[in-house]
Design a protein around this motif. Structure first.
Motif: not given
Length: 344
Positions: A52-54, A46-47, A12-13, A31-34
């Protein structure tokens, strides 16, 4: 103090603005759930990339939502650990950059400590209290004598409760995150339908073990493969959930009796579970104990919860400096020595 808080310990960011360690002015969670669902769990690399992206967008949205600019910030608190090393470093690097640019103090905060103090954002809680931290990575019982003063009474010897939920969900073919899926199906099932063990339930101590319970579900499925479908699946989910909750509630009750504490905090992602919340409320009434369980949004990973400890430390002159580094493993018992807050 107007505090900017940043959380990136897992998937979670999140960022928030908290005033005086009690009032949440804004809170944003991406969230990164998807992203991780297709893998059946969080993939650390990946997390980190997703953080970094968000992270910049999340911080900007948090300031916008609070009607603030960077120049309004008076301090920055960031999750230092425990968590995934790469994920933690994204948040820490961002927090350092903002603190340096805004010329405000910086402090690293323990992720589990933040969960335990989350109820303070919804109302007053008096010390001391017993705390059950129950999440995907942690299942611990603590005696909390004050901010920064924690004593471990018991902990899981293998899988955490949330980890067991996710693993069992995967065994029966449910999507990630498993705890949510099991809770939903369990509401339709019979918790007494499938006999499952309650590990360490009567061992006289406060430690937990959920690996054997997970194995018991696997053995059940090998003998009864049809339990992955329909009513049988609902019954299995309800029975598994009941077994986990029975252990958590029984151990918590024993710790309350042993310590004589009259206040209880239940926090962490698994504290969202409907059966656990219901049984903890029943325990509270039965034992005459004051119960504090945060709202679901404050049980799941978020940045607002960092504001309680972060504000306390900065107001009392406890800072981390720009040498701050990630601590993937950081026991609560070690906080007072690391931050030198014993005299605060």
């Amino acid at each position: 103090m107007l505090l900017l808080t940043i959380e990136t310990s897992c998937d979670e960011t999140a960022a928030a603005i908290v005033r005086d360690g009690r009032t949440v002015l804004s809170s944003v969670v991406s969230t990164q759930i998807a992203t991780h669902a297709e893998y059946g769990g969080v993939v650390p690399e990946i997390a980190s990339r997703k953080h970094l992206e968000t992270i910049s967008l999340v911080v900007q949205e948090t300031l916008k939502s609070a009607g603030m600019e960077f120049t309004d910030i008076e301090g920055v608190a960031v999750t230092q650990g425990p968590g995934l090393a790469g994920a933690l470093l994204v948040g820490i690097a961002t927090a350092k950059a903002i603190a340096w640019a805004c010329r405000v103090p910086l402090v690293g905060v323990n992720h589990i400590e933040s969960h335990l103090l989350a109820p303070f954002l919804e109302g007053p809680v008096e010390f001391p209290f017993l705390a059950l931290a129950v999440s995907g990575g942690h299942t611990h019982l603590y005696q909390v004598d004050g901010i920064g003063r924690y004593r471990t009474l018991g902990q899981t010897l293998d899988d955490a409760a949330g980890e067991a939920f996710d693993k069992v969900a995967k065994l029966v073919g449910l999507p990630y995150p498993g705890g949510v899926a099991i809770d939903r199906l369990a509401a339709k099932g019979d918790p007494a339908a499938v006999p499952l063990p309650r590990p360490l339930l009567h061992d006289g101590g406060f430690n937990f073990s959920f690996s054997g319970l997970k194995t018991a579900v696997l053995n059940r499925l090998q003998k009864h493969p049809d339990d992955r479908e329909g009513t049988a699946l609902e019954n299995l989910c309800a029975s598994f959930q009941a077994a986990v909750c029975d252990v958590l509630v029984c151990k918590t009750a024993a710790a309350l009796e042993s310590t004589g504490l009259r206040r209880l905090v239940v926090a962490g992602g698994v504290a969202c579970n409907s059966r656990l919340r219901s049984e903890m409320n029943s325990l509270s009434s039965r034992m005459g104990v004051e119960l504090h369980i945060p709202s679901p949004s404050l049980c799941a990973d978020n940045a607002a919860m960092l504001g309680v400890a972060g504000d306390y430390y900065l107001v009392n002159g406890v800072t981390s400096g720009f040498e701050l580094d990630a601590l993937p493993v950081w026991p609560l018992d070690a906080i007072s020595e690391r931050l030198d807050i014993r005299g605060v």
